[in-house]
Scaffold this motif. Sequence first.
Motif, short mmCIF file in Angstrom:
data_model
loop_
_atom_site.label_atom_id
_atom_site.label_comp_id
_atom_site.label_asym_id
_atom_site.label_seq_id
_atom_site.Cartn_x
_atom_site.Cartn_y
_atom_site.Cartn_z
N GLN A 24 1.04 -1.31 -0.52
CA GLN A 24 0.09 -0.07 -0.03
C GLN A 24 1.17 1.02 0.04
O GLN A 24 1.50 1.22 1.11
CB GLN A 24 -1.31 -0.28 1.24
N SER A 83 -3.15 0.46 -4.62
CA SER A 83 -2.90 1.55 -3.91
C SER A 83 -4.70 1.95 -3.84
O SER A 83 -5.35 2.36 -2.95
CB SER A 83 -2.28 2.57 -3.00
N PRO A 108 -8.74 2.11 -5.15
CA PRO A 108 -9.88 1.50 -4.27
C PRO A 108 -10.33 0.60 -5.79
O PRO A 108 -9.84 0.76 -6.86
CB PRO A 108 -10.73 2.77 -4.70
N PRO A 111 -2.49 8.32 0.30
CA PRO A 111 -3.35 7.44 0.67
C PRO A 111 -4.68 7.84 -0.95
O PRO A 111 -5.10 8.82 -0.63
CB PRO A 111 -3.82 7.97 1.00
N ILE A 112 -5.36 6.76 -1.03
CA ILE A 112 -6.22 6.76 -2.19
C ILE A 112 -7.46 6.03 -1.76
O ILE A 112 -7.62 5.99 -1.75
CB ILE A 112 -6.46 6.67 -3.35
N LEU A 113 -8.05 7.36 -1.09
CA LEU A 113 -9.57 6.40 -0.11
C LEU A 113 -10.54 6.56 -0.95
O LEU A 113 -11.30 5.46 -0.60
CB LEU A 113 -9.37 7.59 1.16
N ASN A 114 -10.90 7.41 -2.02
CA ASN A 114 -12.10 6.83 -3.00
C ASN A 114 -11.65 6.93 -3.99
O ASN A 114 -10.90 7.44 -4.75
CB ASN A 114 -13.12 7.57 -2.49
N TYR A 168 -3.18 12.97 -7.95
CA TYR A 168 -1.88 13.17 -7.05
C TYR A 168 -0.96 13.12 -7.58
O TYR A 168 -0.18 12.78 -8.90
CB TYR A 168 -2.24 10.89 -6.56
#
Length: 167
Positions: free
Chosen positions: A59, A99, A101, A131-134, A140
């Motif tokens: 991740q 990493s 979704p 971090p890629i949350l959604n 990025y």
Amino acid sequence: MARSSFALPKSGENAGAAVRRAWEVAQSVPFGKQIMSRLVGRLAPYTGTIGATIMELEQGRSVVVLEDRHAVRNHLKCIHAVALVNLAELAGNTALAFSMPSDGRFIVAGLSIDYKKKARGRIIAEGVCPPILNNTRAEYAVHVTMRNDAGEVVATSILRTLVGPQR
């Protein structure tokens, strides 16, 4: 492990899910990292031309190794600038794909690279992404540092990458 486990993405599967699935398999079979690296090279044929090997993938981070050989050298007997760009893209994209979704997709929108010194010998590239949350459309910055075996930085790169929902 069945050969089909290393197959190209399944119908409806995004690159991130395919990378995670293939990496899981790669950990459990002989020469799995080399096989996985060649698979990525088939998914992105130009990337495969440098023959780099994905050594670590987790991740937010990847480590990719490029062996110094004639095919990636320039007239100055060091690794060609474009081979280093290709290595940066591979390291950054694998970190990001692993990493993201499972309902997202990505594309590199821009790439910058700074060459610090001639790249000779084995080059180790470390890609790091936030971090890629959604899958909300966003850009990025993925950072890649490339070092020689002595630990000296030979190049740094930033990939501006767009992440968004799958179509």
